[in-house]
Motif scaffolding. Structure first.
Motif, PDB file in Angstrom:
ATOM      1  N   SER A 146      33.287 -24.543   8.798  1.00 23.11           N
ATOM      2  CA  SER A 146      32.760 -25.861   9.170  1.00 23.11           C
ATOM      3  C   SER A 146      31.246 -25.876   9.243  1.00 23.11           C
ATOM      4  N   ILE A 147      30.628 -24.732   9.571  1.00 24.39           N
ATOM      5  CA  ILE A 147      29.163 -24.685   9.660  1.00 24.39           C
ATOM      6  C   ILE A 147      28.524 -24.909   8.296  1.00 24.39           C
ATOM      7  N   ILE A 148      29.179 -24.415   7.250  1.00 27.52           N
ATOM      8  CA  ILE A 148      28.660 -24.623   5.896  1.00 27.52           C
ATOM      9  C   ILE A 148      28.780 -26.093   5.507  1.00 27.52           C
ATOM     10  N   VAL A 149      29.940 -26.693   5.825  1.00 20.51           N
ATOM     11  CA  VAL A 149      30.150 -28.119   5.518  1.00 20.51           C
ATOM     12  C   VAL A 149      29.121 -28.968   6.251  1.00 20.51           C
ATOM     13  N   ALA A 150      28.885 -28.689   7.525  1.00 18.50           N
ATOM     14  CA  ALA A 150      27.915 -29.456   8.314  1.00 18.50           C
ATOM     15  C   ALA A 150      26.501 -29.274   7.775  1.00 18.50           C
ATOM     16  N   SER A 151      26.178 -28.059   7.324  1.00 16.96           N
ATOM     17  CA  SER A 151      24.839 -27.789   6.794  1.00 16.96           C
ATOM     18  C   SER A 151      24.592 -28.588   5.510  1.00 16.96           C
ATOM     19  N   VAL A 152      25.601 -28.647   4.649  1.00 13.59           N
ATOM     20  CA  VAL A 152      25.459 -29.417   3.410  1.00 13.59           C
ATOM     21  C   VAL A 152      25.277 -30.903   3.734  1.00 13.59           C
ATOM     22  N   PHE A 153      25.999 -31.385   4.755  1.00 14.95           N
ATOM     23  CA  PHE A 153      25.891 -32.800   5.149  1.00 14.95           C
ATOM     24  C   PHE A 153      24.466 -33.113   5.640  1.00 14.95           C
ATOM     25  N   CYS A 154      23.911 -32.252   6.465  1.00 11.59           N
ATOM     26  CA  CYS A 154      22.551 -32.476   6.964  1.00 11.59           C
ATOM     27  C   CYS A 154      21.537 -32.415   5.816  1.00 11.59           C
TER      28      CYS A 154
END
Length: 771
Positions: A740-748
């Protein structure tokens, strides 16, 4: 009484001619429904989808093939059920023909179906009847209303040798006439043929074709490079085929036709509240680009009803007296529009001061009507009302009256003269000028359209003088053209008024303007306007229009007045902005997807997307983005133009910026995080979805993305899109799981991308004139 001296044809002669010339009916030019349905599957986007389905079937990907086939059928079904009004137009044209006619056959009068009429038949025309074919009068006299056919605003007094046409209405009198043309050979039939052949390729169709063409050329070149590089890597055919399939799927703006239809449907609902009914959804898109409006005069810019415009009283009389005297010499409650206009203008109290003793209706031979009255003093007075040439024979000479009549006739008015007296010669009381007055809102319409960058020209079958008077009143500028047939190379800026034109001239004028690069609107109300209404990109039928005009038009005004035209233009420009957003976003996204396949292959040595993932993004992403059809947008101030070339240039530049972002994301996953091939594919999907959302919000505004609030449905679809793919990626549904941290990083990172792209976009839009 009408003479019965003519015997007409025998039944045998009529039957021979009927077999030779065919029935007196408009030819049926309807296209078979199956053929119409198949044409929806024969266009650039269907071709690409069909190729993708065949390739998926060959690879055994039946589920993916079914999904793409559904998209293909969905687009075709929407187009099929929303298109085409030509057959309805022809049916309406047929219904205008008289169902029956009184015909002289075998020496006796018979009532026959109008379809049985042939050239040479003798027919009787009576009050209230519709002329069943083109005829030449032999005997009798009638008042015939041809306004819906020729555009002449005033009914015509017709006698022997006068030619009138199918569809005209008999307002007064009775006559015997010979049929000179039937069916398709009538003026009415010619209009039907023109309607059947009229076709203008919509700007919507052109825009879709050019978008698909540009994408096919650009992405086709990238796909070739993809195949070459795959071969260089010694990949097998079984590995290359799915890669090519993904490239094909990535290149298709699959929901673009649906977006055009959906946005137009929403726009149609909006204008329906303003009294506007679009009969073709593409008409709203055309309204956005309309830069010239051809408007019929009679019944469109005017009310198509005679009214007293001016009354000039001679010495010893006042205007009220003149109108009252004319009213006494007019039929009360009859079908004569001139008499009705005069009775409406006269004051009832003034008429009541006279006692009517006798009334003699209008006599076409004498061109006068007459009344015998008793005035308040008890004296009997003779009052006559009629054409000046007839009244002057029984009246005192009056140079002032001659001057008044000449002045009014030069201005295009219908003039009747009133004279009265106890003994001959009579004394002139005054002159009354009648005309078909402009609608109350015609001048306002012309001004509003001018301020919106739309030029209005008048196109009428009426006389040049009459047309010029109305044009000057409502504010149509430019010189008058009275040359028919019109020159083929005529330009829109050469004239402001086209007078004395026939239906085929109106049709040809619209075509000439279209050849000059204009998006043409045509506003009319009669059968004579139908071919031009059908040919114009935006045909508009007014509230009082005939069924013929309404079915030929793309837009029908369902309420009196012309304000609906402005509402349609405003809503059309709003719809255009929504479609422009979707188109721009689609071009960027499709370019990036195909390029990322090539770059991903270079970075990872394997395909970064599978056909399943590509179909998933197509179904979810493309159709979620249809919410832009409800977005809050501002209509443009001037006519819109599809600048596909400039749009593609801007899309490619922004696409390369987005591509760099995607490459950075993939590179980080491959070289920093050490993701394997499956996880890298999930990262590719997440990156494309989030960057696609960034592009979406950047594309929706012509200025900075924070200049207006997005629509509620657009925000909801964005949340749903991001949530769906984030959930699939984190939980590993249909793809490998991703932290999830990777998904959130891409979103930001996508939010930062949006701000950067917005700055690039505003600069590009300003330089490339995209608005």
């Amino acid at each position: 009484m009408v003479s019965d001296a003519v015997t007409g044809l025998t039944s045998d002669e009529a039957q021979v001619r009927l077999l030779a010339s065919g029935p007196n009916a408009v030819p049926d030019l309807a296209e078979h429904p199956l053929r119409r349905a198949l044409t929806k599957l024969w266009a650039p986007i269907p071709w690409m989808l069909e190729a993708a389905v065949l390739l998926q079937l060959a690879l055994g990907d039946y589920a993916e093939a079914s999904a793409v086939a559904f998209l293909l059928v969905f687009n075709a079904g929407l187009a099929f059920f929303q298109e085409g009004r030509a057959q309805a137009t022809l049916d309406a044209l047929k219904s205008r023909l008289s169902l029956t006619a009184s015909v002289r056959r075998d020496g006796v009068w018979k009532t026959l179906s109008a379809a049985e009429l042939v050239r040479g038949d003798i027919v009787k025309l009576s009050l209230g009847a519709i002329v069943p074919a083109d005829v030449r009068l032999i005997d009798g006299a009638i008042l015939v209303d041809q306004s819906m056919l020729t555009g002449e605003s005033v009914p015509i007094e017709a006698g022997s040798n006068f030619t009138t046409y199918a569809g005209a209405l008999i307002r007064r009198g009775e006559a015997v006439a010979e049929v000179i043309a039937t069916g398709a050979r009538t003026k009415f039939g010619r209009a039907a043929e023109l309607v059947g052949s009229a076709h203008a390729e919509s700007t919507q169709q052109k825009a879709i074709f050019r978008v698909v063409r540009n994408l096919a050329l650009f992405n086709g070149g990238v796909t070739i490079l993809l195949i070459v590089y795959s071969t260089h890597l010694a990949m097998s055919l079984a590995q290359i085929a799915p890669l090519v399939l993904v490239a094909v799927l990535a290149s298709i703006p699959v929901a673009l036709p649906s977006m055009f239809t959906l946005a137009a449907t929403i726009g149609a609902r909006a204008v329906a509240r303003c009294g506007v009914l679009p009969t073709r959804l593409s008409a709203l898109d055309e309204a956005a680009g309309m830069d010239i409006l051809c408007a019929d005069k009679t019944g469109t810019l005017t009310r198509n009803e005679l009214a007293v415009t001016a009354c000039h009283a001679m010495a010893g009389f006042d205007e009220a007296q003149v109108l009252a005297m004319a009213g006494l010499a007019s039929s009360d409650g009859g079908a004569d529009p001139l008499d009705a206009a005069i009775r409406a203008a006269a004051q009832p109290a003034e008429i009541a001061r006279w006692k009517l003793v006798a009334f003699t209706p209008f006599d076409p031979a004498r061109k006068m009507s007459e009344a015998a009255v008793i005035d308040e003093k008890g004296d009997q007075i003779r009052i006559v009302k009629g054409a000046f040439t007839a009244v002057e024979k029984i009246s005192e000479a009056s140079p002032p009256m001659v001057a008044i009549v000449d002045e009014l006739q030069i201005k295009g008015f219908r003039v009747v003269v009133v004279a009265a007296g106890s003994t001959a010669p009579l004394r002139y009381a005054g002159a009354i000028a009648l005309s078909d007055p402009p609608r109350e809102d015609s001048a306002t319409l012309i001004t509003q359209l001018h301020d919106m960058g739309v030029r209005t020209v008048m196109v009428t079958g009426d006389a040049p003088v009459t047309a010029r008077v109305v044009a000057d009143i409502i504010g149509i500028t430019g010189s008058t053209c009275a040359t028919v047939p019109l020159p083929r190379d005529i330009r829109a800026d050469e004239f402001g008024v086209f007078a004395g034109v026939l239906p085929e001239d109106k049709y040809a004028l619209v075509q000439a303007f279209q050849r000059g690069g204009h998006v043409v609107g045509m506003c009319g109300d009669g059968a004579n306007d139908a071919p031009a209404l059908r040919q114009a990109q935006m045909g508009i039928a007014v509230f009082t229009a005939t069924d013929v005009a309404k079915s030929a038009a793309g837009i029908v005004l369902t309420e009196p007045g012309l304000s609906g035209i402005v509402a349609a233009v405003v809503e059309g420009r709003t719809t255009f902005q929504r479609i422009l957003t979707y188109t721009f976003r689609s071009i960027i996204h499709k370019v990036v997807q195909v390029l990322l396949l090539l770059v991903g292959l270079v970075i990872s040595g394997t395909a970064v997307l599978t056909p399943l993932l590509m179909v998933l993004m197509m179904v979810a992403g493309d159709f979620f983005s249809l919410s832009s059809a409800t977005d809050n947008v501002r209509p443009s101030l001037l006519p819109n133009v599809w600048r596909i070339g400039n749009l593609t240039v801007a899309a490619i530049i922004l696409g390369f910026c987005d591509l760099i972002f995607c490459i950075a994301s993939l590179s980080a996953g491959r070289f920093i995080l050490g993701l394997d091939g499956d996880a890298l594919r999930t990262l590719t999907v997440v990156t494309l979805v989030f960057s696609g959302q960034a592009i979406f919000y950047v594309s929706r505004e012509r200025s900075h993305l924070w200049s207006s609030r997005p629509g509620s449905w657009l925000i909801a679809s964005s949340i749903l899109d991001v949530t769906l793919f984030s959930t699939l990626a984190i939980r590993g549904i249909l793809m490998a799981p991703l932290p999830s941290i990777i998904v959130a990083s891409v979103f930001c990172a996508a939010i930062i991308l949006a701000i950067f792209l917005d700055g690039v976009k505003t600069m590009l839009f300003r330089r490339l004139a995209i608005a």
